[in-house]
Design an enzyme around this catalytic site. Structure first.
Site, mmCIF file in Angstrom:
data_model
loop_
_atom_site.group_PDB
_atom_site.id
_atom_site.type_symbol
_atom_site.label_atom_id
_atom_site.label_comp_id
_atom_site.label_asym_id
_atom_site.label_seq_id
_atom_site.Cartn_x
_atom_site.Cartn_y
_atom_site.Cartn_z
ATOM 1 N N SER A 56 -2.374 1.026 4.368
ATOM 2 C CA SER A 56 -3.089 1.677 3.262
ATOM 3 C C SER A 56 -3.852 2.931 3.668
ATOM 4 O O SER A 56 -4.314 3.663 2.786
ATOM 5 C CB SER A 56 -4.024 0.682 2.586
ATOM 6 O OG SER A 56 -3.278 -0.189 1.765
ATOM 7 N N LYS A 59 -2.816 6.083 1.958
ATOM 8 C CA LYS A 59 -3.385 6.488 0.667
ATOM 9 C C LYS A 59 -4.400 7.623 0.811
ATOM 10 O O LYS A 59 -4.659 8.342 -0.156
ATOM 11 C CB LYS A 59 -4.012 5.288 -0.030
ATOM 12 C CG LYS A 59 -2.970 4.258 -0.442
ATOM 13 C CD LYS A 59 -3.605 3.002 -0.989
ATOM 14 C CE LYS A 59 -2.525 2.060 -1.486
ATOM 15 N NZ LYS A 59 -2.453 0.842 -0.744
ATOM 16 N N SER A 119 -6.983 0.335 -4.352
ATOM 17 C CA SER A 119 -5.930 0.464 -3.345
ATOM 18 C C SER A 119 -4.557 0.226 -3.976
ATOM 19 O O SER A 119 -3.670 -0.378 -3.381
ATOM 20 C CB SER A 119 -6.166 -0.483 -2.170
ATOM 21 O OG SER A 119 -5.317 -0.183 -1.098
#
Length: 180
Positions: A56, A59, A119
């Site tokens: 993640s 991102k 997320s």
């Protein structure tokens, strides 16, 4: 005179701390980097250039691309993108998501909130497709930006960080991206 004694005391008192900062720690993590934010000095590292899956942390770059387009005036927080079936498929159990629905029109502002707060993998794909036409094209933009800012050991293959052997980085590169 008192000021000099006080300064000497502070320096002597902190010498053990300076030695600890330079000590060789046994950290169980396979790869680590620790930087002093103000000075930029690397305080500790372990295999900082070893290839990892950024997960993640990907991102962050997705958000960087969007915010730079907003800053240039090429994108607005009010712009809306249609949610594709591809993005919607990530709105299911087992994935972080903001639970957007197929054919919904979602604003860039809400997609960014979905990425940054929830997320949301689905939000990443919807934003990527809206900006670049496809997630693959968006990943090329991300990789290009990574190289531009000095991330020499990074390649992005998607906007969310879902595991893919072609989506890789290092903790040193993630540090560069995070500081950027």
């Amino acid at each position: 005179m008192i000021k000099k004694i006080f300064c000497a005391f502070i320096v002597l008192f902190n010498l053990p701390l300076l030695n600890i900062a330079k000590a060789n720690f046994d950290i169980k993590a396979s790869t680590v980097i620790l930087q002093d934010y103000s000075s930029g000095e690397i305080l500790f590292e372990k295999d900082a250039d070893r290839e990892i899956y950024p997960a993640s942390m990907t991102k962050i770059m997705t958000s960087i691309i969007a915010f730079e387009l907003i800053e240039k005036g090429d994108l607005s927080l009010d712009d809306k993108f249609m949610v594709s079936e591809n993005a919607w498929r990530l709105s299911q159990s087992g994935y972080s998501s903001m639970f957007i629905m197929v054919n919904d029109e979602v604003s860039v502002e809400d997609l960014l909130k979905g990425i940054i707060i929830a997320s949301g993998n689905d939000a990443c794909v919807a934003l990527a497709e809206g900006i670049a036409g496809s997630e693959e094209q968006f990943a090329m933009i991300m990789t290009s930006k990574a190289k531009e800012i000095g991330m020499v050991n990074t390649n992005f293959s998607n906007a969310s960080g879902i595991n893919d052997p072609d989506n890789y980085s290092t903790v040193r590169d993630i540090l560069i991206m995070s500081k950027y």
